[in-house]
Design a protein around this motif. Structure first.
Motif, short mmCIF file in Angstrom:
data_model
loop_
_atom_site.label_atom_id
_atom_site.label_comp_id
_atom_site.label_asym_id
_atom_site.label_seq_id
_atom_site.Cartn_x
_atom_site.Cartn_y
_atom_site.Cartn_z
N THR A 2 0.82 -1.19 0.00
CA THR A 2 0.00 0.00 0.00
C THR A 2 0.87 1.26 0.00
N THR A 5 1.25 4.83 4.59
CA THR A 5 2.15 4.39 5.64
C THR A 5 1.42 4.32 6.97
N THR A 6 2.05 3.67 7.95
CA THR A 6 1.43 3.62 9.28
C THR A 6 1.37 5.01 9.90
N ASP A 7 2.34 5.87 9.61
CA ASP A 7 2.29 7.24 10.12
C ASP A 7 1.08 7.98 9.55
N GLN A 8 0.82 7.78 8.27
CA GLN A 8 -0.34 8.44 7.66
C GLN A 8 -1.65 7.88 8.23
N ARG A 44 8.44 4.19 16.56
CA ARG A 44 7.51 3.61 15.59
C ARG A 44 7.90 2.19 15.17
N SER A 48 5.92 -0.79 12.59
CA SER A 48 6.80 -1.32 11.55
C SER A 48 6.90 -2.84 11.61
N VAL A 51 3.78 -4.42 9.90
CA VAL A 51 3.87 -4.38 8.44
C VAL A 51 4.97 -5.30 7.93
N GLU A 63 -3.45 -2.66 3.34
CA GLU A 63 -4.20 -1.54 3.93
C GLU A 63 -4.57 -1.84 5.37
N VAL A 66 -1.45 -1.55 7.77
CA VAL A 66 -1.04 -0.22 8.25
C VAL A 66 -2.03 0.31 9.28
#
Length: 347
Positions: A2, A5-8, A44, A48, A51, A63, A66
């Protein structure tokens, strides 16, 4: 893979929460903003790991991975906010945490110190609860098939129970009514850190990838020993690290008398009679330097470093045995280890 990102994903969850907070009350929005600040600056590595394991096992739900990673980070935020309340800390990562922020808000409004501190604790407890609720909601709405979501919620529930048991054990062992054994200290650290920081993200990534029960269980074991290695290193950072680099107080564990393996080992050495007067109280910089030196010369620092290395090797063996290449596993410990002050070498 995807593009999100996990931050997003985390940012989207936080923004959605702020919309709800603003619609509730302006003061409540300030609380949510403090929660958002509590998510900033972390390593983070937990999201990580989710994922990375999902990808390593050939998962087809990027999807959802994340979203689950973001949920794990929110869970971490919840637990550290509450942990600061338990420890009576008002700083996190070198700046005011939730309790410290709201304590100062109350003090500036004219509240006496006791009332201001109580307001800060209240805000932190509520912020931690909100983060926890948001994490569970994120799992429930991650978009994975229903049976996968149920398994993920079971993993979250188990991790929460184990972590709560570890937090309570940490405080119980610090009461000073009895000396903890190394076994008790390690069990506490395993419960407090391993379950949610390592076993949960590793197993969540596996479940999202459709791994079988045996693989998922083995990853839980890897997470257990990896978490102990991480916590042991974190204990060292909490005494020997540079707070400006680590964001951790170098005196908190000593001040609260936490029965970490570092101090449990030190208690068995002849130097303990000299070390013990520095435990359970605030320390000046020169006093901290003295106790650091004694913990090094009595062998406790090297004992814990060796113990951490052994647990890391055990975790690596499990992961290698599954045929996985997850470089992030080693880097997690390496990032903590670099925060340690170098040992003095005798001439």
């Amino acid at each position: 893979m995807t593009a999100v990102t996990t931050d997003q994903a985390l940012q989207r969850l936080l923004e959605a929460g702020r919309v709800r907070a603003l619609a509730t009350d302006p003061e409540h929005a300030r609380l949510w903003d403090a929660l958002v600040c509590a998510t900033e600056g972390g390593k983070r590595f937990r999201p990580s790991l989710v994922v990375a394991l999902h990808e390593a096992l050939g998962g087809a739900l990027p999807e959802a991975a994340v979203e689950v990673g973001a949920a794990v980070e929110l869970l971490h935020t919840s637990l550290v906010i509450h942990d600061d309340v338990i420890d009576g800390d008002h700083l996190r990562r070198g700046r005011l945490n939730v309790s410290g922020t709201f304590r100062d808000i109350a003090a500036e409004a004219g509240a006496d110190p006791g009332a201001a501190a109580g307001y800060g604790r209240t805000a932190a407890i509520l912020a931690g609860d909100l983060a926890l609720a948001a994490a569970v909601r994120a799992i429930a709405t991650c978009g994975a098939p229903t049976e996968v979501v149920h398994r993920l919620l079971d993993l979250f529930d188990a991790a929460l129970h184990t972590t709560a048991a570890g937090e309570l054990a940490d405080v119980r062992l610090s009461l000073g009514v009895s000396a903890a054994t190394l076994r008790e200290s390690l069990a506490m650290e395993e419960q407090k850190t391993s379950a949610y920081s390592f076993a949960l993200p590793l197993q969540a990534g596996a479940v999202l990838a459709g791994a079988d029960e045996a693989t998922t269980a083995r990853l839980g074991e890897a997470g257990r020993v990896l978490g102990v290695a991480f916590q042991l290193t974190d204990d060292l950072v909490g005494v020997f690290g540079d707070p400006t680099q680590s964001g951790k107080s170098a005196t908190c564990d000593l001040r609260t008398g936490k029965q970490t393996p570092l101090l449990v080992h030190a208690r068995t050495t002849p130097e303990w009679t000299q070390i013990s007067p520095y435990v359970g109280r605030d320390l000046e910089p020169d006093e901290l330097a003295r106790v650091q030196d004694m913990l090094g010369t009595c062998g406790s620092r090297s004992f814990v470093e060796d113990l951490a290395a052994g647990h890391l090797a055990a975790a690596r063996e499990v992961i290698d045995g599954l045929g996985l290449r997850v470089e992030l596993v080693d880097s997690v410990i390496a990032r903590s280890a670099v925060l340690l002050a170098p040992r003095e070498v005798a001439a």
